[in-house]
Enzyme design. Structure first.
Site, PDB file in Angstrom:
ATOM      1  N   GLY A 232       9.300   6.516  -2.094  1.00 51.13           N
ATOM      2  CA  GLY A 232       8.373   6.826  -3.245  1.00 51.13           C
ATOM      3  C   GLY A 232       9.035   6.521  -4.554  1.00 51.13           C
ATOM      4  N   PRO A 267      11.735   2.589   1.849  1.00 46.86           N
ATOM      5  CA  PRO A 267      11.120   2.355  -0.055  1.00 46.86           C
ATOM      6  C   PRO A 267      10.503   0.449   0.139  1.00 46.86           C
ATOM      7  CG  PRO A 267      13.470   0.779   0.343  1.00 46.86           C
ATOM      8  CD  PRO A 267      13.311   2.300   1.596  1.00 46.86           C
ATOM      9  N   GLY A 268       9.232   0.825  -0.812  1.00 44.89           N
ATOM     10  CA  GLY A 268       8.944  -0.339  -1.619  1.00 44.89           C
ATOM     11  C   GLY A 268       8.655  -0.671  -2.339  1.00 44.89           C
ATOM     12  N   ARG A 269       8.052  -0.360  -3.351  1.00 46.01           N
ATOM     13  CA  ARG A 269       7.795  -0.891  -4.629  1.00 46.01           C
ATOM     14  C   ARG A 269       9.438  -0.639  -5.617  1.00 46.01           C
ATOM     15  NH1 ARG A 269       3.722   1.249  -7.648  1.00 46.01           N
ATOM     16  NH2 ARG A 269       3.204   3.575  -5.754  1.00 46.01           N
ATOM     17  N   CYS A 336     -16.597  -9.647 -14.766  1.00 49.98           N
ATOM     18  CA  CYS A 336     -17.666  -9.061 -14.741  1.00 49.98           C
ATOM     19  C   CYS A 336     -17.785  -7.624 -15.035  1.00 49.98           C
ATOM     20  CB  CYS A 336     -19.029  -9.675 -14.428  1.00 49.98           C
ATOM     21  SG  CYS A 336     -18.451 -11.686 -14.754  1.00 49.98           S
ATOM     22  N   TYR A 365       2.513  -3.415  -4.390  1.00 45.86           N
ATOM     23  CA  TYR A 365       1.200  -2.718  -5.220  1.00 45.86           C
ATOM     24  C   TYR A 365       0.614  -3.507  -6.021  1.00 45.86           C
ATOM     25  CZ  TYR A 365       3.246   0.833  -2.084  1.00 45.86           C
ATOM     26  OH  TYR A 365       4.532   0.959  -0.989  1.00 45.86           O
TER      27      TYR A 365
HETATM   28  C1  LIG Z   1       3.629   3.213   0.946  1.00 43.94           C
HETATM   29  C2  LIG Z   1       4.682   4.057   2.086  1.00 43.94           C
HETATM   30  C3  LIG Z   1       6.505   4.379   1.990  1.00 43.94           C
HETATM   31  C4  LIG Z   1       6.685   3.125   0.779  1.00 43.94           C
HETATM   32  O1  LIG Z   1       6.419   3.755  -0.326  1.00 43.94           O
HETATM   33  P1  LIG Z   1       7.228   3.078  -1.770  1.00 43.94           P
HETATM   34  O2  LIG Z   1       6.992   4.429  -2.498  1.00 43.94           O
HETATM   35  O3  LIG Z   1       6.304   1.319  -2.370  1.00 43.94           O
HETATM   36  O4  LIG Z   1       8.264   3.274  -2.014  1.00 43.94           O
HETATM   37  C5  LIG Z   1       7.368   4.309   2.618  1.00 43.94           C
HETATM   38  N1  LIG Z   1       6.847   5.723   4.045  1.00 43.94           N
HETATM   39  C6  LIG Z   1       5.585   5.311   4.315  1.00 43.94           C
HETATM   40  C7  LIG Z   1       4.784   6.089   5.718  1.00 43.94           C
HETATM   41  C8  LIG Z   1       4.118   4.814   3.507  1.00 43.94           C
HETATM   42  O5  LIG Z   1       3.289   5.231   3.844  1.00 43.94           O
END
Ligand SMILES: *Cc1c(COP(=O)(O)O)cnc(C)c1O
Length: 407
Positions: A232, A267-269, A336, A365
């Site tokens: 998150g 963490p992703g983002r 377009c 993303y």
């Molecule tokens: C999307 C998601 C993440 C990653 O979230 P970020 O905002 O990119 O850090 C982690 N856990 C779950 C369950 C998610 O759906």
């Protein structure tokens, strides 16, 4: 602007360099649009998580950008993968991530997905009534229970995930029944999962979710072995956004977690967002009703975040990075749709056809949500480090698009 760019970004003799490579050289060699990832920035973010939460298992939120080379780089650093589909699981497996470092999510997992998760030995996160039965039938052994903690994150509505009406997880009463059922079935219920939302600018809601998870465990007279606190943490896309560091975000969570409990962070983002820069070539420049448009060779097909979340980006002219801005320009995509605007008001030196536009903080993303709208093939992706570049996703071609056509 450098603070939004990857760690290795420099302005040298009037030009942006990334990982020791000139932007113009990257664009000439690989074409545009081009998504460039800085290896050092990704490794530094992993370090920051390791320092803030020693002993925690960090799993990458694969949906931020599923890419085998990036997953492999993260795996070298001990990072696992958070996946939620067969496809994401396949990416994680292709990167050599072992099952014990894979967490399998999803609000609607298919039988096939549960079977694949079981086969991989992944930790499966129960999300709906009856899923314990389906998981046990598929041969899953270890599970977490995803709790809907009733916490409203301060972020875009589409990426809030822990409010009471969320489609994710179960509220405490239903979660309790599902945990009981899972235990009856002989599943190892290892702990709880909460994930508050994405692009979070403070830790308060995540802390509250942690409190609620602990209260839920108390109610069951249970000491979970694992607490998975989701991901998150946000990324800065423009200089007005203020965000906590990894240490500021993770520190309070680690402090509040009871001793002896293993943490999982997802963490992703925040692992890959800042590491990514998109390079576009500027084409037509024109005035319309007092607005000067500069059009790029990509747009909502490689980055739909402005349309989906109202995201606000900044940009610079990579080949004229030493020049001062001379005005405000609207950066339009090539699709377009009038809504295909990447940046409403970018402060730039007067852009000309052929200039290179660099858009910082586009590692998460963006292409992950991309499409081939208007029959536009998706861009190439490269990883840069120490003056070397490596292609980690080939540029799609029109032939690739035609491959699925039948006539
Ligand atoms: C999307 C998601 C993440 C990653 O979230 P970020 O905002 O990119 O850090 C982690 N856990 C779950 C369950 C998610 O759906």
């Amino acid at each position: 602007m450098l603070e939004l760019l990857p760690e290795t970004a420099r302005i040298e003799t009037g030009e942006l360099t990334l990982g020791g490579l000139r932007a113009s050289e990257l664009a000439n060699r690989h074409g545009t649009p081009l998504l460039v990832y800085c290896e050092r920035t990704i490794r530094a973010q992993v370090d920051a998580y390791r320092e803030a939460a020693p002993g925690a298992l960090v799993v990458y939120g694969t949906k931020a950008f599923a890419n085998v080379a990036l997953l492999r780089l993260l795996a070298e650093e001990g990072v696992g993968a958070d996946v939620s589909t067969l496809g994401e699981l396949a990416f994680a497996r292709a990167a050599g991530i072992p099952g014990e470092r894979i967490v399998f999510h999803g609000n609607n997992k298919s039988e096939e997905e549960l079977l694949a998760a079981a086969e991989a030995g992944a930790l499966v996160v129960l999300d709906s009534p009856g899923e314990a039965d389906a998981a046990a039938t598929a041969g899953v052994r270890r599970v977490l229970m995803r709790l809907t903690p009733g916490v409203e994150a301060v972020t875009h509505r589409s990426i809030q995930t822990a409010h009471e009406e969320s489609k994710f997880g179960l509220a405490p009463d239903a979660a309790e029944l599902e945990v009981e059922r899972a235990r009856e079935l002989g599943l190892e219920v290892e702990g709880l999962h909460v994930h508050v939302g994405s692009q979070l600018g403070r830790v308060d809601e995540s802390l509250l979710a942690l409190e609620r998870a602990l209260a839920f465990a108390d109610r069951l007279h249970w000491t979970p072995r694992i607490l998975d606190l989701g991901g998150g943490l946000g990324v800065r896309h423009n200089r007005e956004e203020e965000l906590p560091s990894v240490a500021e975000f993770v520190g309070p969570l680690v402090e509040r977690a009871p001793e002896g409990v293993s943490l999982i962070l997802e963490p992703g983002r925040s692992l890959v967002g800042r590491a990514g820069v998109t390079l576009y070539r500027i084409g037509s420049v024109k005035e319309s009703g007092g607005i000067t448009y500069a059009a790029i060779d990509g747009g909502m097909s490689d980055n739909p975040r402005p349309q989906l979340y109202g995201a606000r980006y900044e940009a610079l002219l990579a080949n004229r990075a030493g020049e001062l801005p001379s005005g405000v320009y609207r950066i339009a995509g090539k699709h377009c749709e009038s809504g295909d605007v990447l940046i409403e008001a970018a402060e730039l030196p007067e852009p000309r056809r052929g200039d290179l536009l660099a858009v910082p903080a586009t590692g998460a993303y963006t292409l992950a949500l991309g499409s081939t709208y208007n029959g536009v093939p998706r861009p190439a992706v490269v990883l840069v480090a120490d003056g070397e570049t490596r292609l980690i996703r080939a540029r799609e071609t029109v032939d690739d698009l035609l491959r699925f056509e039948r006539s």
